[in-house]
Design a protein around this motif. Structure first.
Motif, PDB file in Angstrom:
ATOM      1  N   ALA A  90      54.738  35.932  30.710  1.00 26.86           N
ATOM      2  CA  ALA A  90      53.450  36.370  30.145  1.00 26.86           C
ATOM      3  C   ALA A  90      53.172  35.526  28.918  1.00 26.86           C
ATOM      4  O   ALA A  90      54.081  35.220  28.146  1.00 26.86           O
ATOM      5  CB  ALA A  90      53.511  37.848  29.760  1.00 26.86           C
ATOM      6  N   TYR A 120      51.282  35.658  33.820  1.00 27.15           N
ATOM      7  CA  TYR A 120      50.269  36.634  33.407  1.00 27.15           C
ATOM      8  C   TYR A 120      49.632  36.179  32.097  1.00 27.15           C
ATOM      9  O   TYR A 120      50.339  35.908  31.122  1.00 27.15           O
ATOM     10  CB  TYR A 120      50.879  38.028  33.256  1.00 27.15           C
ATOM     11  CG  TYR A 120      51.268  38.607  34.595  1.00 27.15           C
ATOM     12  CD1 TYR A 120      50.329  39.271  35.377  1.00 27.15           C
ATOM     13  CD2 TYR A 120      52.558  38.417  35.105  1.00 27.15           C
ATOM     14  CE1 TYR A 120      50.662  39.755  36.632  1.00 27.15           C
ATOM     15  CE2 TYR A 120      52.897  38.896  36.358  1.00 27.15           C
ATOM     16  CZ  TYR A 120      51.949  39.570  37.112  1.00 27.15           C
ATOM     17  OH  TYR A 120      52.276  40.039  38.355  1.00 27.15           O
ATOM     18  N   CYS A 122      47.636  36.938  28.820  1.00 29.25           N
ATOM     19  CA  CYS A 122      47.496  38.154  28.004  1.00 29.25           C
ATOM     20  C   CYS A 122      46.534  37.968  26.839  1.00 29.25           C
ATOM     21  O   CYS A 122      46.537  36.930  26.175  1.00 29.25           O
ATOM     22  CB  CYS A 122      48.859  38.574  27.451  1.00 29.25           C
ATOM     23  SG  CYS A 122      49.982  39.134  28.739  1.00 29.25           S
ATOM     24  N   GLU A 126      45.219  43.187  23.018  1.00 31.40           N
ATOM     25  CA  GLU A 126      45.818  44.151  23.957  1.00 31.40           C
ATOM     26  C   GLU A 126      47.334  44.151  23.797  1.00 31.40           C
ATOM     27  O   GLU A 126      47.986  45.186  23.873  1.00 31.40           O
ATOM     28  CB  GLU A 126      45.473  43.784  25.409  1.00 31.40           C
ATOM     29  CG  GLU A 126      44.070  44.138  25.822  1.00 31.40           C
ATOM     30  CD  GLU A 126      43.792  43.767  27.288  1.00 31.40           C
ATOM     31  OE1 GLU A 126      42.634  43.504  27.576  1.00 31.40           O
ATOM     32  OE2 GLU A 126      44.728  43.720  28.113  1.00 31.40           O
ATOM     33  N   TYR A 130      50.236  47.133  23.114  1.00 32.39           N
ATOM     34  CA  TYR A 130      51.399  47.399  23.996  1.00 32.39           C
ATOM     35  C   TYR A 130      52.737  47.387  23.259  1.00 32.39           C
ATOM     36  O   TYR A 130      53.752  47.801  23.832  1.00 32.39           O
ATOM     37  CB  TYR A 130      51.362  46.470  25.224  1.00 32.39           C
ATOM     38  CG  TYR A 130      50.534  47.126  26.298  1.00 32.39           C
ATOM     39  CD1 TYR A 130      49.142  47.140  26.196  1.00 32.39           C
ATOM     40  CD2 TYR A 130      51.113  47.842  27.333  1.00 32.39           C
ATOM     41  CE1 TYR A 130      48.365  47.819  27.112  1.00 32.39           C
ATOM     42  CE2 TYR A 130      50.345  48.527  28.259  1.00 32.39           C
ATOM     43  CZ  TYR A 130      48.975  48.513  28.147  1.00 32.39           C
ATOM     44  OH  TYR A 130      48.208  49.211  29.050  1.00 32.39           O
ATOM     45  N   HIS A 171      46.093  52.672  31.626  1.00 35.60           N
ATOM     46  CA  HIS A 171      46.382  51.250  31.456  1.00 35.60           C
ATOM     47  C   HIS A 171      45.201  50.439  31.994  1.00 35.60           C
ATOM     48  O   HIS A 171      44.690  50.731  33.077  1.00 35.60           O
ATOM     49  CB  HIS A 171      47.645  50.869  32.241  1.00 35.60           C
ATOM     50  CG  HIS A 171      48.881  51.521  31.704  1.00 35.60           C
ATOM     51  ND1 HIS A 171      49.451  51.145  30.510  1.00 35.60           N
ATOM     52  CD2 HIS A 171      49.641  52.533  32.189  1.00 35.60           C
ATOM     53  CE1 HIS A 171      50.528  51.890  30.290  1.00 35.60           C
ATOM     54  NE2 HIS A 171      50.664  52.742  31.288  1.00 35.60           N
ATOM     55  N   PHE A 172      44.772  49.449  31.233  1.00 39.18           N
ATOM     56  CA  PHE A 172      43.714  48.518  31.640  1.00 39.18           C
ATOM     57  C   PHE A 172      42.377  49.205  31.925  1.00 39.18           C
ATOM     58  O   PHE A 172      41.538  48.671  32.627  1.00 39.18           O
ATOM     59  CB  PHE A 172      44.186  47.679  32.840  1.00 39.18           C
ATOM     60  CG  PHE A 172      45.547  47.112  32.598  1.00 39.18           C
ATOM     61  CD1 PHE A 172      45.765  46.223  31.564  1.00 39.18           C
ATOM     62  CD2 PHE A 172      46.643  47.524  33.362  1.00 39.18           C
ATOM     63  CE1 PHE A 172      47.027  45.736  31.284  1.00 39.18           C
ATOM     64  CE2 PHE A 172      47.920  47.042  33.090  1.00 39.18           C
ATOM     65  CZ  PHE A 172      48.111  46.147  32.053  1.00 39.18           C
ATOM     66  N   LEU A 341      53.241  43.861  27.635  1.00 40.42           N
ATOM     67  CA  LEU A 341      51.955  43.857  28.347  1.00 40.42           C
ATOM     68  C   LEU A 341      52.124  43.182  29.717  1.00 40.42           C
ATOM     69  O   LEU A 341      51.607  43.666  30.729  1.00 40.42           O
ATOM     70  CB  LEU A 341      50.897  43.139  27.502  1.00 40.42           C
ATOM     71  CG  LEU A 341      49.508  42.955  28.105  1.00 40.42           C
ATOM     72  CD1 LEU A 341      48.892  44.272  28.558  1.00 40.42           C
ATOM     73  CD2 LEU A 341      48.571  42.275  27.091  1.00 40.42           C
ATOM     74  N   GLY A 342      52.874  42.071  29.749  1.00 35.97           N
ATOM     75  CA  GLY A 342      53.128  41.375  31.013  1.00 35.97           C
ATOM     76  C   GLY A 342      53.853  42.269  32.021  1.00 35.97           C
ATOM     77  O   GLY A 342      53.523  42.273  33.217  1.00 35.97           O
ATOM     78  N   TYR A 344      53.715  45.540  32.224  1.00 33.94           N
ATOM     79  CA  TYR A 344      52.777  46.545  32.748  1.00 33.94           C
ATOM     80  C   TYR A 344      51.780  45.898  33.706  1.00 33.94           C
ATOM     81  O   TYR A 344      51.415  46.477  34.719  1.00 33.94           O
ATOM     82  CB  TYR A 344      52.069  47.280  31.596  1.00 33.94           C
ATOM     83  CG  TYR A 344      52.917  48.413  31.061  1.00 33.94           C
ATOM     84  CD1 TYR A 344      53.890  48.187  30.098  1.00 33.94           C
ATOM     85  CD2 TYR A 344      52.783  49.708  31.555  1.00 33.94           C
ATOM     86  CE1 TYR A 344      54.701  49.203  29.624  1.00 33.94           C
ATOM     87  CE2 TYR A 344      53.581  50.745  31.094  1.00 33.94           C
ATOM     88  CZ  TYR A 344      54.542  50.488  30.120  1.00 33.94           C
ATOM     89  OH  TYR A 344      55.339  51.511  29.672  1.00 33.94           O
ATOM     90  N   LYS A 345      51.344  44.691  33.396  1.00 36.93           N
ATOM     91  CA  LYS A 345      50.430  43.991  34.316  1.00 36.93           C
ATOM     92  C   LYS A 345      51.109  43.787  35.662  1.00 36.93           C
ATOM     93  O   LYS A 345      50.523  44.021  36.730  1.00 36.93           O
ATOM     94  CB  LYS A 345      50.019  42.634  33.738  1.00 36.93           C
ATOM     95  CG  LYS A 345      48.946  42.719  32.661  1.00 36.93           C
ATOM     96  CD  LYS A 345      48.491  41.323  32.260  1.00 36.93           C
ATOM     97  CE  LYS A 345      47.507  41.363  31.113  1.00 36.93           C
ATOM     98  NZ  LYS A 345      46.160  40.955  31.455  1.00 36.93           N
ATOM     99  N   GLN A 350      48.119  43.900  38.315  1.00 35.87           N
ATOM    100  CA  GLN A 350      47.021  43.140  37.693  1.00 35.87           C
ATOM    101  C   GLN A 350      47.053  41.687  38.199  1.00 35.87           C
ATOM    102  O   GLN A 350      48.109  41.193  38.590  1.00 35.87           O
ATOM    103  CB  GLN A 350      47.186  43.157  36.173  1.00 35.87           C
ATOM    104  CG  GLN A 350      46.939  44.521  35.549  1.00 35.87           C
ATOM    105  CD  GLN A 350      45.468  44.878  35.504  1.00 35.87           C
ATOM    106  OE1 GLN A 350      44.669  44.165  34.935  1.00 35.87           O
ATOM    107  NE2 GLN A 350      45.104  45.990  36.133  1.00 35.87           N
TER     108      GLN A 350
END
Ligand code: KG4
Ligand code: ZN
Length: 366
Positions: A90, A120, A122, A126, A130, A171-172, A341-342, A344-345, A350
């Motif tokens: 990420a 990913y 980012c 955001e 996270y 999320h998102f 964040l990566g 969760y993506k 995502q």
């Protein structure tokens, strides 16, 4: 799922490995390597983009290697085996300084292609949010949150470039409630530091000077905004400048660069303390309004100014619900927030970025 996060949007070259198994439980911090070029910028009173970019070039590969070595100590010296442990990369692609972002993004693209990892892209802001989804680590010196935040979640985003309130339904899935119409709160801290001759970066030095000051030494204005959740800090900064000029019996024409030499330590402390209280109150007033309107299940703070002791104190005193704060090292710019964040993506499907074409977006917004 283990993700390597890379962050180079400003003057910190940062990389980290984070593991997320259960998204409801939050992430585990395996490493958090940061090299800062802050000292090189201090004598200029702010970040010099060219110096920052050059420093990133020198630091990026050693910082990434440090993140891998700390995360996988049993595999030190076995690079290929360390990379086998990584599921995705990420990287921050905006917002930030163009030259700085470019180093991180080009490095991440190259590594994604070379090691065949999904990439990913980012958003830096955001990412700050996270940092609140990190709940565990075996690394020494960290005080982690006890649980991941629940939705709906009110995010108070306060950094050198941003002052905004966002409401996350999931999320998102979020909407921006309001944001600053001019300076960010961190920028105001940095400018007040300059007016009073305190060292860069302004946040920590204003906070330190404020300890010895009276936080009600004089009156400072809070901006009235057309939109309920918007902010403005440029008027507050100008009011501090006028106050400093008045304290040394000069008028508005007196050059600000000559003010620090004429202020006593006690006057500097009073300016720092009064400014800090009012700036933080401005944020907390609106956060409370949003809390009452939306009844969120959790409130989080994010960004460099989330390290502010005054902000933590006012929120703890005024919020009806107990609030948990991220470790200070996860508030200022770091790779861990991007790695989280990566994760969760990746876990939530995502879209991945194309490592052959991903471009920077210096003006990316939320
Ligand atoms: O998030 P960050 O590291 O970089 C940006 O994305 O902008 O935030 C940097 C900002 C600076 O303006 C700095 O003065 C402020 O965070 N800051 C603080 C504190 N520590 C850093 N502001 C108030 N109190 C602090 N303790
Ligand atoms: Zn930041």
């Amino acid at each position: 799922m283990k993700v390597l996060g890379i962050e180079t949007s400003c003057d910190e070259t940062a990389a980290s490995v984070v593991e997320v198994e259960d998204i409801a439980a939050g992430g585990r911090l395996l490493s958090n390597a940061v090299a800062s070029s802050m000292d090189l910028h201090a004598k200029y009173g702010g970040v010099v983009p060219e110096i920052a970019a050059r420093s990133h070039i020198e630091a990026i590969m050693p910082v990434i290697q440090e993140a891998l070595d700390t995360a996988f100590p049993a595999l030190v010296g076995y690079k290929a085996k360390q990379w086998q442990q990584i599921d995705a990369i990420a990287v921050t692609y905006g917002a930030g300084l163009g030259g700085s972002l470019l180093i991180g993004v080009l490095t991440a693209r190259t590594l994604a292609i070379a090691f065949g990892k999904p990439l990913y892209a980012c958003n830096h802001v955001e990412g700050h949010v996270y940092a609140n989804f990190l709940t565990g680590t075996a690394l020494p010196g960290y005080k982690m949150r006890s649980a991941a935040p629940k939705f709906p979640m009110l995010a108070i985003i306060v950094s050198g470039g941003h002052s905004q309130l966002a409401l996350f339904q999931n999320h998102f899935d979020y909407k921006l409630l309001g944001q600053t119409q001019d300076d960010a709160i961190g920028e105001a801290f940095d400018k007040v530091a300059k007016i009073t001759g305190l060292p860069y970066p302004g946040g920590p030095s204003v906070a330190k000077a404020a300890e010895a000051g009276n936080d009600r030494a004089f009156k400072l204005p809070k901006a009235k905004m057309a939109e309920k959740y918007d902010f403005s800090f440029s008027g507050l900064k100008t009011a501090v400048l006028r106050q400093a000029q008045a304290m040394i019996s000069e008028d508005y024409t007196f050059p600000s660069k000559d003010i620090p030499a004429r202020l006593s330590e006690a006057q500097k402390a009073d300016i720092a303390a009064t400014f800090q209280r009012v700036a933080v109150e401005t944020i907390v007033d609106k956060a409370l309004l949003a809390y009452e309107e939306f009844s969120p299940a959790s409130v989080v703070i994010a960004g460099g100014v989330a390290a502010s002791g005054e902000l933590r104190k006012q929120l703890t005193e005024r919020l009806p619900k107990l609030i948990e704060f991220p470790d200070l090292k996860l508030c200022t710019d770091n790779g861990a927030m991007i790695a989280t964040l990566g994760c969760y993506k990746a876990q939530l499907g995502q879209p991945v970025a194309d490592p052959y074409t991903l471009d920077i977006q210096p003006n990316l917004s939320m």
